[in-house]
Design a protein around this motif. Structure first.
Motif: not given
Ligand code: TXA
Ligand code: MG
Length: 337
Positions: A272-290
């Motif tokens: 979420e809230d990643t618009d405009g950044y030069a490079h985006v890395e998402v840790l977990s699309h479902t929000g799973d902490l593991k």
């Protein structure tokens, strides 16, 4: 011989699998031979890659410190493949060790125990205790068994830098290591939980994927404050650690998000809230902490290589494994506060 289509594919798959297994087992044997000769080998574990040497050979262990540029005050974890090794490595026969081993080994739990004289002082930096763990990764356990000795290993990175979750990460930071055993991506992705035992229960010296709640189910009488408050010497508790080469800042609730994002990369919790950044890395699309823990270091490695000037990281909830993830992020950010 003739095959049906599916049968032929199955046959080919089995052949390919067999030859991969063969070459892997040859590599394990080669690595084990090097360990027996006193060399230093990087190997996969389920947490991160380790930089291993025969734990009972002080000269071999000294080379780990040299390659890693690690200060000699920072003790190493000793990895075993068989629980009976505990008999000769520790002087403790605390029955809680068996309970913990039964519940969490092989797996990402390191237990600090009184050491036996067999372990050279260089392994424990002169401490009377030694950290022991039995890794879940089968390649790691096969290596230890074939080498025929316990393996002392820190994470296979230069001291204070990012931990490796891929063989390529090791090759980049430690080109002079004698051999890298490639076991693909580490599935846990962050280092083991470290605990010590005391009269009242246990203390967590480093948070990992095995959480306080899980440990308390096995050792219920935990009543001491965190190690941090007790000033215990465990360099895993250094404030700055796991530092990327680019500045990393944590976006917590009160922090303003950067307006100009053209040269900024983001380590996002859920995308979420990643618009405009030069490079985006998402840790977990479902929000799973593991899943966040698994992806954490590899994502920071990619951000480090991206064409950006700095990294911002969204905070993750500090519950369960989220505690360990935020602990790593704070240490990565500390240098840049
Ligand atoms: O998952 C892991 O634990 C990985 C893999 C390779 O097994 N290993 C790892 O090792 O993270 P290292 O050296 O990067 O971190 C071990 C931490 C250090 O911070 C060290 O200070 C602490 O364990 N430690 C080791 N022996 C100790 C002892 N006797 N007392 C207190 N802390 C100890
Ligand atoms: Mg480390």
């Amino acid at each position: 011989m003739s095959f049906g289509r599916a049968g032929k594919n199955d046959y080919l798959c089995t052949l390919i699998q067999k030859s991969l297994n063969m070459s892997l087992s040859r590599e394990i044997s080669h690595a084990a031979q090097l360990i027996r000769e006193g060399k230093v080998v990087a190997f996969p574990t389920e947490t991160v890659y380790g930089l291993g040497a025969n734990a009972l050979n002080a000269m071999a262990v000294a080379r780990i410190f040299e390659l890693k540029e690690r200060p000699s005050f920072d003790p190493l974890i000793v990895h075993i493949a068989d629980r009976t090794e505990l008999n000769r490595l520790t002087t403790s026969n605390d029955p809680r060790i068996d309970l913990l081993a039964e519940a969490f080994w092989p797996g990402p739990l390191t237990i600090i125990l009184p050491k036996s004289d067999l372990i050279p002082d260089i392994v424990t930096s002169g401490l009377e205790t030694v950290g022991i763990r039995m890794p879940a990764n089968e390649i790691a356990r096969a290596l230890i068994s074939e080498a025929g000795c316990p393996i002392a290993a820190p994470s296979a990175n230069k001291f204070g830098q990012l931990s490796p979750t891929l063989a390529q990460h090791v090759a980049k930071q430690l080109p002079d290591v004698d051999f890298i055993l490639d076991g693909g991506q580490a599935d846990v992705g962050i280092e083991s939980t470290i605990i010590s035992l005391n009269v009242k229960g246990f203390e967590i010296l480093r948070h990992g994927v095995i959480t306080r709640e899980e440990l308390e189910k096995i050792i219920p009488f935990h009543a001491l404050p965190d190690a941090e408050k007790m000033n215990i010497v465990s360099p895993g508790m250094l404030k700055s650690h796991y530092s990327p080469e680019k500045p990393l800042y944590i976006l917590e609730k009160e922090t303003a998000v950067p307006a100009d994002r053209q040269r900024v990369g983001i380590l996002s919790f859920k995308g979420e809230d990643t618009d405009g950044y030069a490079h985006v890395e998402v840790l977990s699309h479902t929000g799973d902490l593991k899943t966040c823990a698994v992806n954490l270091f590899a994502a920071i490695h990619r951000l480090e290589e991206a064409d950006i000037d700095c990294i911002v990281a969204q905070a993750v909830p500090e519950t369960g494994v989220g505690l360990a993830v935020m602990d790593k992020l704070r240490k990565a950010a500390y240098r840049y506060l």
